[in-house]
Structures are given as structure tokens and as C-alpha cells.
Scaffold this active site. Structure first.
Site, mmCIF file in Angstrom:
data_model
loop_
_atom_site.group_PDB
_atom_site.id
_atom_site.type_symbol
_atom_site.label_atom_id
_atom_site.label_comp_id
_atom_site.label_asym_id
_atom_site.label_seq_id
_atom_site.Cartn_x
_atom_site.Cartn_y
_atom_site.Cartn_z
ATOM 1 N N ASP A 140 0.862 -1.176 0.000
ATOM 2 C CA ASP A 140 0.000 0.000 0.000
ATOM 3 C C ASP A 140 0.900 1.229 0.000
ATOM 4 O OD1 ASP A 140 -2.499 1.538 0.548
ATOM 5 O OD2 ASP A 140 -3.190 -0.447 1.188
ATOM 6 N N ASP B 267 -3.175 4.663 -2.297
ATOM 7 C CA ASP B 267 -4.279 5.200 -1.514
ATOM 8 C C ASP B 267 -4.728 6.575 -2.042
ATOM 9 O OD1 ASP B 267 -5.792 4.667 1.005
ATOM 10 O OD2 ASP B 267 -4.927 6.586 1.603
ATOM 11 N N GLU C 296 -6.357 3.803 -6.028
ATOM 12 C CA GLU C 296 -7.684 3.954 -5.407
ATOM 13 C C GLU C 296 -8.190 5.356 -5.723
ATOM 14 O OE1 GLU C 296 -9.906 3.918 -1.089
ATOM 15 O OE2 GLU C 296 -8.081 5.041 -1.441
ATOM 16 N N HIS D 191 -11.015 -3.317 3.017
ATOM 17 C CA HIS D 191 -11.006 -2.978 4.436
ATOM 18 C C HIS D 191 -11.858 -1.758 4.773
ATOM 19 C CE1 HIS D 191 -8.240 -0.339 2.482
ATOM 20 N NE2 HIS D 191 -8.198 0.425 3.556
ATOM 21 N N ASP D 192 -12.439 -1.098 3.754
ATOM 22 C CA ASP D 192 -13.288 0.070 3.989
ATOM 23 C C ASP D 192 -14.774 -0.239 3.812
ATOM 24 O OD1 ASP D 192 -11.088 1.755 4.403
ATOM 25 O OD2 ASP D 192 -10.981 2.323 2.286
HETATM 26 O O1 TEU Z 1 -9.831 5.362 1.720
HETATM 27 C C1 TEU Z 1 -10.278 6.349 0.877
HETATM 28 C C2 TEU Z 1 -11.545 6.936 1.186
HETATM 29 O O2 TEU Z 1 -12.017 7.819 0.501
HETATM 30 C C3 TEU Z 1 -12.224 6.499 2.399
HETATM 31 O O3 TEU Z 1 -12.668 7.631 3.049
HETATM 32 C C4 TEU Z 1 -13.352 5.626 2.056
HETATM 33 O O4 TEU Z 1 -14.147 6.212 1.086
HETATM 34 C C5 TEU Z 1 -14.142 5.449 3.285
HETATM 35 O O5 TEU Z 1 -13.350 4.747 4.181
HETATM 36 C C6 TEU Z 1 -15.352 4.635 3.020
HETATM 37 O O6 TEU Z 1 -15.987 4.501 4.232
HETATM 38 C C7 TEU Z 1 -8.466 5.212 1.878
HETATM 39 C C8 TEU Z 1 -8.158 3.980 2.696
HETATM 40 O O7 TEU Z 1 -8.581 2.845 1.995
HETATM 41 C C9 TEU Z 1 -8.806 4.120 4.034
HETATM 42 O O8 TEU Z 1 -8.655 2.975 4.821
HETATM 43 C C10 TEU Z 1 -8.157 5.297 4.707
HETATM 44 O O9 TEU Z 1 -8.797 5.536 5.928
HETATM 45 C C11 TEU Z 1 -8.235 6.550 3.844
HETATM 46 O O10 TEU Z 1 -7.887 6.326 2.495
HETATM 47 C C12 TEU Z 1 -7.259 7.561 4.357
HETATM 48 O O11 TEU Z 1 -5.958 7.097 4.124
#
Ligand code: TEU
Length: 571
Positions: A109, A217, A275, A347-348
Site C-alpha cells: 500500500d 491510496d 484507489e 477494508h473500507d
Molecule cells: O480510503 C479512501 C476513502 O475515501 C475512504 O474515506 C473511504 O471512502 C471510506 O473509508 C469509506 O468509508 C483510503 C483507505 O482505503 C482508508 O482505509 C483510509 O482511511 C483513507 O484512504 C485515508 O488514508
């Protein structure tokens, strides 16, 4: 130590990632070798045979860098070291070597839209306007005519993803810094060439160490409109800055520079996946265009927002028509010149089986049906840990059970500011929280689910008593064995990788059907994405050319699909 990459041919100009299946590991929740309750790198090494047996080609490792862990590692304080929670740099070298020995690859990542507020770059930057990294972050004065440091004097009205204003006041500098996420995640200023230089050097350092690419990210956020205008207001009274940073004026220039400085000079081909919240199909095609694009593929968000109304916390019913149309739209848009990433979970996201599937009555059927349509699309499929055994959302009992910064922030705002009923807000979190995907991997039925014998950092889902790897591995008809078959199909049939995509209209709303064509081969998928059986007018679905189904083939007739039944034919 084995030479990283020894098992691979040296020069691979082919886009190997097109036929690959990627498995995402969230290290904190995967396997805990020292039983401190948090997963670690040696734990991953112990499970490589499992991943190899599943058939995956690439591991994507969520961040293991040194970090205060405010956002579970998405707040990096040292890009070139491993956080002691997860092990050491040597453990990581061992993991890379062990992955390569098995003929698999590993991507890391890359979190470079922001750092942790504990990163030395930021500590120096906030301390003095004279520091070498003074301008590596976005520092701005208070809005003219206001009293600096007081509410309302922020440089613009943007809200942060994890609560409040996107600007934080720093008395030492007498300025605000920008953080699109938590205040502990200050945004890096990519407009400064020195910042970019440092990031590219760091990326090169990792590639020299033997990794095979990066998951980047929120990489579409790195270029901000220098004017930083106010955005349209949301219900919390903050402005939405997305129009000014999700596809900023220099985004293509910066990614092109990265490609030139990091990837182009190397003989190998790397998997790069950006992403990109809010990315449109047209933009995705530009980013991934074979000739002019800068990345192998991007993660778009459209299909994981179909059950959300405006923001992610407001639920609406997802219609199968919308799902089918969205999936087919992306397949077609990136058909010839771009490349798709294919994912349901990460994971989100809450677990897809609990959102778009049926995690009770048709648990096995819906898990396998959703997997089938995804994996037989054109693009590179991603499996998020536990998806291959049908892991579900978790029955969080109380606020104390949640760990995620975004979830806790949402609760505080909803209950504290908007005076919503705590029980309603908990219901929302149960459905939408990112913690749903972060509960420990369910290896077996024992307490701790075989993840740890210690006290896990977040509760284990009680359904691990029956929903676990041990119960499914080697068990005919299990979700795990179905994933293996599906992945094997991609590896066996070129049409799955290279075939074009054509949507098929059956006249039935519950059915998602499509074809893939390559040369004389046609692969056809019919999937009933609902709890109801459906009849339709097809007489060409004979048992003869059936290569995969999640039901006993003889059970239903050619023109009928049982709830969540899928059939894959190849002619
Ligand atoms: O997530 C990107 C993001 O836009 C997140 O806010 C996502 O849309 C949200 O978690 C959905 O609920 C990335 C990573 O994948 C996330 O884990 C991080 O928290 C975020 O960036 C900040 O680095």
C-alpha cells in the site's frame, strides 16, 4: 535469504497482472503469530500455503509501515520501516522472499496523499516556516477579515472525511494545514517538486527491495486546485471539496512523472492500482489506457455506493437493475483501451454478502453467485481476506465494540451534534461501519478463531463457530472450494482474461447475464441475483457445456434459475 523475484523470469513486458487474482491482506486482522492480539508479518508467512492453494497470484498488503495507528496504518510516520506491531523490515524481506519462492507476487500500500502528523517531515514543517519541509504540506493563512484560530476563520469551508473542518490551526506557524482525512493525516503538497522527489525515491527504494507494485491510496486526490474554492455545503455545515481535489489540474502530470521516474526505467512490469473515489469511467479509461495511461488499473467506487443515498451512512435499497447496469457500464467503458479492477470487498467496505447478498438463508448461494459474476468479468479480481469463506458483517453490540476512527467520529457527530438516537446510530454503524470487514480472519472454530490465542484487538465474529477455513478447506460444495474453482477457471481459460464483454438481456430483472468472446470461444454467465427462483426463455443452457454452477446441475431445468443460482457455459 532467497533472492526476491528468483522464481520469476527476469524481463516480463507482458502485462502479467491481467491474468492475476489479487488477495488483500489487512495485516492487523489476518494472523497473529505472537498472540498479542494483532496480526503480524510472520503470521502471514505461516499462511502462504493456504493462499497458494486458493490459487491467488498476488498479495496486496495493507500498510505495515511505522505509524501511530490512528487510522490503522493509513497514517504513516516512516515510509521505510515496519511498525513493531507487525514485525521488522527483516520479517518483511522474509515474506517477500517466501511469496516469490511460491511464484506469487506482493504489492504494498502506498499512502502518499498524506502522512501521519508524527512524520518527521510534518513535525519539522509545523515547527517552522524555515524548515526544509516547510512547504511540503498545504499551509494557508486564516480567511481574510477573520480572527485566526477561531472557528469560521479556516481558509475555506472544506470538511474532512473523518470529522470537522479540513483545516487545523497551528499556533507555532500561525497557519492552518489541510487534512482531507483526520487531523492526524496532513495532506502532502505534491506541487512542491522536492516532495515528489522524496516520494519517488521512496518508491524506488521499495521496488529495489523486490516488491511487485503498489496499491495507491486515494491517489486521485494528490493534485488540488490551487485556488481551493469553497464547496457546496453538507448537513454538517462543511463544504465538499471533491470538485477541487478529486481530479485536480495536475493529476495526470504527477502520475505521468511518477511513471517516468519510478516504473519506466525498470525492465520489469509492475502492478499499479490507484484507489480513486469519485472517478468516472472516462477518467478511469484515461488513467489505464494501454498507450497513454499511467496506471495498470484503478479502484472505482460506483458499484459499492448503490445502497447509499448521498453519503455512505444513509442507506437505500440497492436495485438489481442498478447493480447490473453499473457493472456492465464499467465493463463496456474500459472494454478496449483500459483495464478494470474487480472487487466487492476491502477494508473500507462492509461485507458484500451482508449488503448485496443474503447472509442467512442463501449464504452459500449468494456468496458464490456474487463471486462468479465478479470473477468472470473482464479485469483483475481482488479477494479480500475472509471473502473466500463467505465472512459476514459482525453483530457489534455496543459502541465499545467499534475501533474505526471514521465510525467513532460518525457516532460522535450523529449523537452529539445532530442529537440522533444512539440506538439508531448503532444500527447504522452495524450496517455501514468499516469495522465489519476488519474483524479477525476466521481460521477455525476455537476461541479466537485461530487468529490469536490472546485478546484480539477487535472482537472475533461469533459465527466463527461454523464459518471458518477449517470447516471449508477440502469440503466439496464449500464457498472456499468454489472460489478455488473460479480462480482455476481464470487460469485455465484465456477467454476469462481476454474475452470481450457483451451484456445479455433475458427480460428478467433478477438475472444478470453476459457473454465473453475470444476467437471461437464463448463463455456465458447467467446469474440469478435474488432470493426468488426465476424462469426465463432460454433453451441453449444445456448441461453439456456447463463448466461451473453453484447448484447441483440436474436440479433445475434449462429455463429456470433457483435463488442465487449461477451457471457458466463455455462453447
Ligand atoms: O480510503 C479512501 C476513502 O475515501 C475512504 O474515506 C473511504 O471512502 C471510506 O473509508 C469509506 O468509508 C483510503 C483507505 O482505503 C482508508 O482505509 C483510509 O482511511 C483513507 O484512504 C485515508 O488514508
Amino acid at each position: 535469504m532467497a533472492t526476491p523475484g528468483a522464481a520469476r523470469s527476469v524481463s516480463e513486458n507482458e502485462a502479467w497482472w491481467k491474468s492475476a487474482v489479487v488477495y488483500q491482506i489487512y495485516p492487523r486482522s489476518f494472523a497473529d503469530s505472537d498472540n498479542d492480539g494483532i496480526g503480524d508479518l510472520p503470521g502471514i508467512v505461516d499462511q502462504l500455503d493456504y493462499l497458494q492453494e486458493l490459487g491467488i497470484d498476488v498479495i496486496w498488503l495493507s500498510p505495515v509501515y511505522r505509524s501511530p495507528q490512528q487510522d490503522n496504518g493509513y497514517d504513516v510516520s516512516d515510509y521505510q520501516d515496519v511498525d513493531p506491531l507487525f514485525g521488522t523490515l527483516e520479517d518483511l524481506d522474509r515474506l517477500i522472499a517466501a511469496v516469490h519462492v511460491r511464484g506469487m507476487r506482493l504489492i504494498m500500500d502506498l499512502v502518499v496523499n498524506h502522512t501521519s502528523d508524527q512524520h518527521p517531515w510534518f513535525l519539522a514543517s509545523r515547527a517552522s516556516r524555515e524548515a526544509p519541509t516547510s512547504d511540503w504540506y498545504f499551509w494557508r493563512d486564516a480567511r481574510p477579515g477573520t480572527v485566526a484560530g477561531e472557528a469560521g476563520s479556516e481558509p475555506n469551508n472544506w470538511g474532512a472525511s473523518f470529522g470537522g473542518s479540513a483545516w487545523e490551526w497551528v499556533p507555532e506557524r500561525g497557519q492552518y494545514y489541510l487534512h482531507l482525512f483526520a487531523p492526524s493525516q496532513p495532506d502532502l503538497n505534491w506541487d512542491n517538486p522536492d516532495t515528489r522527489e522524496a516520494i519517488f525515491a521512496m518508491m524506488n527504494w521499495w521496488l529495489d527491495r523486490g516488491i511487485d507494485g503498489f496499491r495507491m491510496d486515494v491517489i486521485n486526490f494528490i493534485s488540488k486546485d490551487p485556488e481551493m474554492p469553497d464547496g457546496p455545503l453538507n448537513r454538517d455545515g462543511y463544504g465538499d471539496g471533491m470538485p477541487y481535489f478529486s481530479y485536480g489540474p495536475k493529476i495526470h502530470a504527477y502520475l505521468a512523472e511518477m511513471k517516468r521516474r519510478v516504473f519506466d526505467p525498470r525492465p520489469d512490469t509492475y502492478l499499479t492500482v490507484g484507489e480513486m473515489p469519485g472517478v468516472t469511467p472516462e477518467q478511469a479509461r484515461e488513467f489505464t489506457d494501454r498507450e497513454h495511461g499511467q496506471l495498470a488499473m484503478v479502484f472505482q467506487y460506483e458499484h459499492v455506493f448503490l445502497d447509499a443515498d448521498g453519503d455512505k451512512w444513509t442507506q437505500r435499497r440497492m436495485s438489481i437493475n442498478d447493480l447490473r447496469d453499473t457493472l456492465a457500464k464499467w465493463q463496456t467503458a474500459l472494454g478496449d483501451s483500459g483495464w478494470n479492477s474487480l472487487y466487492w470487498n476491502n477494508h473500507d467496505q462492509p461485507r458484500v454478502i451482508s449488503r448485496y447478498g443474503n447472509d442467512t438463508t442463501y449464504w452459500r448461494e449468494s456468496a458464490t453467485a456474487l463471486a462468479t459474476v465478479l470473477h468472470l468479468h473482464r479485469g483483475t479480481p481482488y479477494v479480500y481476506q475472509g471473502e473466500e469463506i463467505g465472512m459476514t458483517n459482525a453483530p457489534f453490540a455496543a459502541l465499545d465494540d467499534f475501533r474505526d476512527i471514521e465510525s467513532l467520529d460518525y457516532y460522535a457527530k450523529a449523537v452529539g451534534t445532530h442529537l440522533e438516537e444512539p440506538s439508531d446510530v448503532l444500527d447504522t454503524l452495524r450496517r455501514r461501519s468499516r469495522d465489519n470487514s476488519r474483524t479477525p480472519m476466521q481460521w477455525s472454530a476455537v476461541p479466537g478463531a485461530g487468529f490469536t490465542t490472546g485478546s484480539p484487538w477487535i472482537g472475533v465474529n461469533p459465527n466463527h463457530s461454523w464459518l471458518n477455513v477449517a470447516a471449508q478447506r477440502g469440503t466439496p460444495g464449500s464457498i472456499y472450494e468454489y472460489y478455488r474453482a473460479l480462480i482455476a477457471l481464470r487460469h485455465r481459460l484465456p477467454v476469462v482474461v481476454d474475452g470481450n464483454f457483451v451484456a445479455v438481456h433475458t427480460g428478467r430483472d433478477q438475472i444478470y447475464a453476459f457473454r465473453r468472446h475470444l476467437g471461437n470461444t464463448t463463455l456465458t454467465v447467467h446469474a440469478n441475483l435474488s432470493d426468488l427462483p426465476v424462469s426465463f426463455d432460454r433453451d441453449d443452457l444445456t448441461a453439456r457445456d456447463l463448466v461451473l454452477t453453484n447448484y447441483t446441475p440436474s436440479r433445475s431445468g434449462p429455463g429456470r434459475l433457483e435463488p442465487w443460482e449461477v451457471r457458466v457455459h463455455v462453447l
